[in-house]
Design a protein around this motif. Structure first.
Motif, mmCIF file in Angstrom:
data_model
loop_
_atom_site.group_PDB
_atom_site.id
_atom_site.type_symbol
_atom_site.label_atom_id
_atom_site.label_comp_id
_atom_site.label_asym_id
_atom_site.label_seq_id
_atom_site.Cartn_x
_atom_site.Cartn_y
_atom_site.Cartn_z
ATOM 1 N N HIS A 1 0.808 -1.216 0.000
ATOM 2 C CA HIS A 1 0.000 0.000 0.000
ATOM 3 C C HIS A 1 0.846 1.273 0.000
ATOM 4 O O HIS A 1 0.686 2.133 -0.875
ATOM 5 N N THR B 1 -7.148 5.508 -0.145
ATOM 6 C CA THR B 1 -6.958 5.396 1.286
ATOM 7 C C THR B 1 -8.085 4.525 1.831
ATOM 8 O O THR B 1 -8.720 3.775 1.093
ATOM 9 N N SER B 2 -8.361 4.614 3.113
ATOM 10 C CA SER B 2 -9.425 3.812 3.709
ATOM 11 C C SER B 2 -9.931 4.482 4.971
ATOM 12 O O SER B 2 -9.171 5.140 5.691
ATOM 13 N N THR B 3 -11.219 4.303 5.244
ATOM 14 C CA THR B 3 -11.738 4.780 6.520
ATOM 15 C C THR B 3 -11.136 4.003 7.685
ATOM 16 O O THR B 3 -11.221 4.450 8.829
ATOM 17 N N SER B 4 -10.502 2.871 7.411
ATOM 18 C CA SER B 4 -9.782 2.168 8.471
ATOM 19 C C SER B 4 -8.680 3.042 9.044
ATOM 20 O O SER B 4 -8.336 2.938 10.227
ATOM 21 N N TYR C 1 -2.920 -1.984 7.932
ATOM 22 C CA TYR C 1 -3.643 -1.381 6.806
ATOM 23 C C TYR C 1 -3.924 0.099 7.067
ATOM 24 O O TYR C 1 -3.718 0.952 6.194
ATOM 25 N N LYS D 1 -2.453 3.201 4.891
ATOM 26 C CA LYS D 1 -3.403 4.040 4.165
ATOM 27 C C LYS D 1 -3.346 5.497 4.605
ATOM 28 O O LYS D 1 -3.583 6.404 3.800
ATOM 29 N N ALA E 1 -11.388 7.109 -0.397
ATOM 30 C CA ALA E 1 -11.674 6.042 0.564
ATOM 31 C C ALA E 1 -12.937 5.336 0.076
ATOM 32 O O ALA E 1 -14.024 5.907 0.144
#
Length: 305
Positions: free
Chosen positions: A124, A151-154, A165, A169, A194
């Motif tokens: 990533h 990206t990610s809301t994680s 992760y 991200k 995201a």
């Protein structure tokens, strides 16, 4: 006429999920496409993919578009340089990269293996560096270019069991911001998305209770990869030349703009602070502004539009 007529677009992770939908839509919108996918499974190890990069490229060609495939890994800078060279040899230029390639190695942090941390960060964050560094000078020289990273809301909000992760991200968010700032004078743009979408990676999330089962079902039925692809393609288009440095999310038919960290409150003391006064006064004064520890389901508790 499509929004990407005459453009050349590199799509990583293009054999499945969001990457596949981005590659197919880019072609329908007029782009020549380099479809990259290593052909591995969601952990990056096995080869359980029902599709291949060449399969997607073949589908594009069968529909009258132009596409080539590539099976190199974004985790290797040398391999990404080969992707760029292939694109230039085949099509003469590159105008945008859409970079959703990724893997998951989930686990609670107190049980996380070093190898699982390294693998996720390598794909990533290192992968985002690799595709960006391999293309940024070319984009600057030609006076245009768009990075569409994921990206990610994680990371933006948080999610249990995804420290590796989330960290990777959020690193991508920082990288994209600097790419946008440094590229502004040269026509180089960078944004991040995201995505909320049912993909192979999402399908690996363990369902441990009724709440998580309902959340996964909402994603499966109401949040699809092709919805995310619409924004990715729009951000790659020249018509979005004034959009850079932003963080978006796509949730079903919603397009969401995220804020970015800025000061929200402060306290000061003329004679300085001590641990005791910080504990007694400063932190208590700031507590009403603290961000809670809720996951994304607490921020988005409603069904997708």
């Amino acid at each position: 006429m499509g929004v990407l007529d005459g453009k050349v677009v590199l799509v990583t992770g293009g054999a499945n999920g969001i990457g596949r939908e981005c590659a197919l839509l880019a072609a329908r919108e007029g782009a020549k496409v380099i479809v990259n996918d290593l052909g591995a499974g969601v952990t990056g190890k096995d080869d359980d993919s029902p599709e291949t990069a060449e399969g997607v490229a073949r589908q594009i060609r069968a529909s009258g578009g132009e596409a080539v495939s590539n099976r190199d890994s974004v985790a290797s800078f040398t391999a990404v340089e080969r992707m760029v060279r292939q694109a230039l040899d085949e099509f003469g230029r590159i105008d945008a990269v859409i970079n959703p390639a990724g893997i998951l190695r989930d686990g609670m942090f107190h049980k996380m293996r070093e190898a699982d941390w390294d693998a996720v960060v390598e794909v990533h964050l290192r992968g985002a560096f690799n595709v960006s560094r391999a293309l940024v000078e070319l984009f600057r020289e030609q006076g245009s270019g768009s990075f569409v990273h994921f990206t990610s809301t994680s990371g933006l909000i948080g999610n249990l069991g995804q420290a590796n992760y989330a960290a990777a991200k959020m690193g991508v968010v920082g990288l994209s911001r600097i790419l946008a700032m440094e590229g502004a004078a040269k026509g180089v743009r960078s944004n991040v998305i995201a995505p909320f979408a049912w993909t192979r990676m999402i399908a690996t999330i363990p369902v441990t209770d009724e709440a998580s089962a309902q959340r996964v079902e909402r994603m499966r039925t109401g949040m699809r990869a092709e919805q995310v692809a619409q924004l990715a393609i729009a951000l790659a288009a020249d018509a979005a030349s004034d959009v850079s440095g932003q963080i978006f999310a796509v949730r079903g038919n919603e397009v969401i703009l995220f804020n970015q960290p800025r000061p929200i409150a402060s306290v000061a003391r003329g004679d300085g602070w001590t641990p005791e006064t910080l504990l007694g006064d400063a932190l208590n004064a700031l507590k009403p502004k603290f961000t809670d520890l809720g996951a994304s389901a607490t921020v988005f508790p409603y069904d997708p539009v």
